[in-house]
Design an enzyme around this catalytic site. Structure first.
Site, short mmCIF file in Angstrom:
data_model
loop_
_atom_site.label_atom_id
_atom_site.label_comp_id
_atom_site.label_asym_id
_atom_site.label_seq_id
_atom_site.Cartn_x
_atom_site.Cartn_y
_atom_site.Cartn_z
N LYS A 140 -21.70 -1.10 36.60
CA LYS A 140 -20.35 -0.18 37.15
C LYS A 140 -20.87 1.36 36.60
CE LYS A 140 -17.07 -3.75 35.81
NZ LYS A 140 -15.82 -4.09 35.06
N PHE B 22 -2.80 -3.12 35.82
CA PHE B 22 -4.13 -2.23 35.79
C PHE B 22 -4.89 -2.21 37.09
CE2 PHE B 22 -5.34 -6.46 34.37
CZ PHE B 22 -6.63 -6.83 35.14
N ARG C 173 -22.83 -14.67 32.15
CA ARG C 173 -21.54 -14.33 31.56
C ARG C 173 -21.69 -14.10 30.15
NH1 ARG C 173 -17.29 -12.39 34.39
NH2 ARG C 173 -16.06 -12.94 32.70
N ARG D 198 -22.00 -6.02 27.02
CA ARG D 198 -21.01 -4.97 26.92
C ARG D 198 -20.58 -4.74 25.44
NH1 ARG D 198 -16.88 -8.72 31.02
NH2 ARG D 198 -16.99 -7.49 32.69
N HIS E 145 -20.19 -6.00 35.60
CA HIS E 145 -19.59 -7.07 36.59
C HIS E 145 -20.57 -8.20 36.75
CE1 HIS E 145 -17.11 -9.63 38.94
NE2 HIS E 145 -18.01 -9.70 39.56
P1 ADP Z 1 -14.13 -9.94 33.52
O1 ADP Z 1 -14.80 -8.57 34.43
O2 ADP Z 1 -14.89 -10.16 32.57
O3 ADP Z 1 -14.60 -11.07 34.83
P2 ADP Z 1 -11.61 -9.89 34.45
O4 ADP Z 1 -12.00 -10.62 35.57
O5 ADP Z 1 -10.37 -10.28 33.65
O6 ADP Z 1 -12.61 -9.76 33.43
O7 ADP Z 1 -11.29 -8.24 34.84
C1 ADP Z 1 -11.94 -7.54 35.75
C2 ADP Z 1 -11.89 -6.41 35.19
O8 ADP Z 1 -10.49 -5.61 35.50
C3 ADP Z 1 -12.45 -6.12 33.77
O9 ADP Z 1 -14.16 -6.01 33.83
C4 ADP Z 1 -11.99 -4.60 33.59
O10 ADP Z 1 -12.84 -3.60 34.22
C5 ADP Z 1 -10.58 -4.80 34.27
N1 ADP Z 1 -9.65 -4.92 33.28
C6 ADP Z 1 -9.16 -6.25 33.18
N2 ADP Z 1 -8.11 -6.37 32.25
C7 ADP Z 1 -7.89 -5.09 32.12
C8 ADP Z 1 -6.92 -4.40 31.37
N3 ADP Z 1 -6.08 -5.19 30.49
N4 ADP Z 1 -6.57 -2.99 31.23
C9 ADP Z 1 -7.52 -2.28 32.00
N5 ADP Z 1 -8.49 -2.86 32.68
C10 ADP Z 1 -8.69 -4.25 32.80
MG MG Z 2 -13.47 -11.47 36.55
#
Ligand code: ADP
Ligand code: MG
Length: 150
Positions: free
Chosen positions: A11, A59, A92, A109, A127
């Site tokens: 990212k 968000f 993951r 992370r 990601h």
């Molecule tokens: P992951 O990246 O672990 O799969 P998610 O799919 O829930 O997590 O969310 C995708 C991305 O969205 C996160 O990695 C983060 O960059 C952003 N994100 C998720 N939840 C929030 C939040 N509450 N506020 C701000 N950004 C968020």
């Molecule tokens: Mg995700």
């Protein structure tokens, strides 16, 4: 066991901090096969397609800005396609939980992520697809077929 494909994105926060080399090096210990790798300048339609599942979330607009590099003044990110046994779970686990302060300190992370004190963005570095189905789908969004090796 069947092999799984996973899309990894390094990212913009990680790109801005020159962490891409160390992240790719660290990921190599998972012994997955790299089947695609490229620098991508993320345009809005690509960001929207990738994060479509989050489009109703509050968000979402900020998430698009983040992945497009607007918070970190970064113009390209690295997309990698991996293939291997149990690749989703391996990646993951290795990247860690979404919120850096909740992530295992030895995960990527946990080690490199932080909440940005200025923008309040969750700078969580990387990601990875969360299921084999999403892995296939996301790789097809980010890569053309002829950019992948088998
Ligand atoms: P992951 O990246 O672990 O799969 P998610 O799919 O829930 O997590 O969310 C995708 C991305 O969205 C996160 O990695 C983060 O960059 C952003 N994100 C998720 N939840 C929030 C939040 N509450 N506020 C701000 N950004 C968020
Ligand atoms: Mg995700």
């Amino acid at each position: 066991m069947t092999e799984e494909k996973v899309l990894v994105l390094i990212k913009p926060d990680a790109m801005a901090r020159n962490l891409s080399g160390i992240i790719i090096h660290d990921l190599s210990q998972l012994k997955l096969k790299m089947i695609g790798l490229k620098l991508v300048s993320v345009q809005k339609h690509l960001a929207e397609k990738h994060y479509e599942v989050h489009k109703e979330k509050p968000f979402y607009p900020d998430l698009l800005k983040y992945i497009m590099g607007e918070y970190h003044n970064v113009h390209s990110i690295i997309a990698i396609a991996y293939n291997g046994e149990n690749a989703v779970q391996k990646l993951r686990e290795y990247i860690g939980l979404k919120y850096p302060d909740e992530a295992d300190p030895i995960s990527l992370r946990g080690r490199y992520g932080k909440v940005n004190s200025k923008t309040k963005n969750i700078d969580n570095v990387i990601h990875a697809s969360d299921s084999p189905e999403n892995g296939e789908k996301e790789i097809s969004i980010w890569f053309d077929k002829d950019e992948l090796v088998e």
